[in-house]
Write a protein that holds these residues in place. Sequence first.
Motif, PDB file in Angstrom:
ATOM      1  N   CYS A 134       0.815  -1.220   0.000  1.00 42.73           N
ATOM      2  CA  CYS A 134       0.000   0.000   0.000  1.00 42.73           C
ATOM      3  C   CYS A 134       0.848   1.269   0.000  1.00 42.73           C
ATOM      4  O   CYS A 134       0.359   2.354   0.326  1.00 42.73           O
TER       5      CYS A 134
ATOM      6  N   LEU B 183      -3.795   5.822  -2.276  1.00 46.24           N
ATOM      7  CA  LEU B 183      -4.746   5.206  -1.368  1.00 46.24           C
ATOM      8  C   LEU B 183      -6.172   5.608  -1.745  1.00 46.24           C
ATOM      9  O   LEU B 183      -6.423   6.732  -2.172  1.00 46.24           O
TER      10      LEU B 183
ATOM     11  N   VAL C  16      -1.860  -7.989   4.635  1.00 44.80           N
ATOM     12  CA  VAL C  16      -2.573  -7.513   3.455  1.00 44.80           C
ATOM     13  C   VAL C  16      -3.720  -8.468   3.186  1.00 44.80           C
ATOM     14  O   VAL C  16      -3.521  -9.687   3.062  1.00 44.80           O
TER      15      VAL C  16
ATOM     16  N   TYR D 169      -9.113  -5.012  -4.568  1.00 44.83           N
ATOM     17  CA  TYR D 169      -8.449  -4.162  -3.594  1.00 44.83           C
ATOM     18  C   TYR D 169      -7.465  -4.965  -2.745  1.00 44.83           C
ATOM     19  O   TYR D 169      -7.635  -6.173  -2.527  1.00 44.83           O
TER      20      TYR D 169
ATOM     21  N   CYS E 173      -4.342  -2.965   3.736  1.00 44.61           N
ATOM     22  CA  CYS E 173      -3.105  -3.131   4.501  1.00 44.61           C
ATOM     23  C   CYS E 173      -3.311  -2.689   5.941  1.00 44.61           C
ATOM     24  O   CYS E 173      -3.886  -1.621   6.195  1.00 44.61           O
TER      25      CYS E 173
ATOM     26  N   ARG F  74      -5.389   0.833   5.429  1.00 48.63           N
ATOM     27  CA  ARG F  74      -5.211   1.567   4.185  1.00 48.63           C
ATOM     28  C   ARG F  74      -5.617   0.636   3.042  1.00 48.63           C
ATOM     29  O   ARG F  74      -5.578  -0.581   3.198  1.00 48.63           O
TER      30      ARG F  74
ATOM     31  N   VAL G  44      -5.601   0.070  -1.450  1.00 49.26           N
ATOM     32  CA  VAL G  44      -5.250   0.476  -2.809  1.00 49.26           C
ATOM     33  C   VAL G  44      -6.026  -0.401  -3.772  1.00 49.26           C
ATOM     34  O   VAL G  44      -6.435  -1.521  -3.446  1.00 49.26           O
TER      35      VAL G  44
END
Length: 391
Positions: free
Chosen positions: A33, A38, A73, A82, A85, A94, A96
């Motif tokens: 991440c 983000l 993760v 997606y 994290c 978070r 990503v």
Amino acid sequence: MRYNYIESHWTAERVTMDEQVQQADPKTILTQCEEQELVSEIEGEALTMLGIAYATRMPFTEQDGTTYAFSQVAYVEGESLYALCQSNHLEGYRAVKLETRPDFLKDEQGIEIPIRPHIESAADEARDTLQRKDSIYEDGQGQRIRPFTETLMTISPSFNGVIEFGIGDEGIYHPYFDFAPYLVKQDTYVALGYDVSTNLPYMLLSHDGRYYGTHPIHDSDFVQGADHVSVRALVEEKTLDPLQPSPLYELTFELDGQIVTKKLSIRFHPNALLREPSEVEPMSLAYLHRSAYQPNVPFYYPDAISLGHDAHERLIEALNEANPTKRVGESGAYNYLTLFQGNRGQQFELSYHKRSSKLDVYIKEIDTERQFKLTSEGAETFQDVFPQAFK
């Protein structure tokens, strides 16, 4: 300083939904991440959990657990793919957006997890379990909890958020447990009960349907106990909307000769995703040690000695001012230095040359093998911040 992820400090694995475990590259997990923008939310009414990967760094020394670190993760699919994290250095997740699945999850079916939790009356089997003598934790101080078995509810997990309880729609809500992107999703059970000796009402919570913890209800009217308590469940089945209190139980009791009725409500509080790369200043640590580090083998004092936090900046300044050299000294009592900054670190090999009134200190970066010599002032600082090594 050139801090980086030191692979030998970390153990990393990847786990699929059928619990197949594979070794993984720690740096991939730790940077998942960090290399993309983000996102602020996960899109989709339900998500498919595909698998997780995690990396663990055990304590560097047995006496000091501050170097322990854990990063995970979770890979999920909604309207997009997606990676979420989480780290013990951060309060929250978070996320990503990914273009493609990781290879180890390419053919994974996954399991679907709702975005919102669901609550319903518990099955008869769960009620029978609640009535067992050993099902409720009692504190050994005379506490004897009797459950209202008809109030037992089952809360099915959602993807990520906190379950809170409070008295009244406008009351103060207290977090009791949370959901997170884990591989195993278990129902949570909640009921009401009371202490037969004090008449204090309690909430009963279980995460396995077998053993229940007891939690006092946060309300001033219950501090001294309540007489003639009766309860009634207000819902049979409902999906919880975010931040919307839902009346769950009605409690009727006698207080100072008056009959009082109060409602205990439940609320689902989704966890917001972190939008900044880091919310916590990474901790800086330094250890001087006799022998080279071995993966997952902690040092014991005095084989490794730590640097006081107030002296860390002085040490870094001394290292930064060192001059390149091709010379090498002799081995000493402590031949290695390891620095930590959050999840990253840097390792050095040390050697020394004793002169009549001074000590020359040579440092070699283990990853690049570049050699440096501390200045005279830097060598004095080095001895000053690690006095135990030069007695």
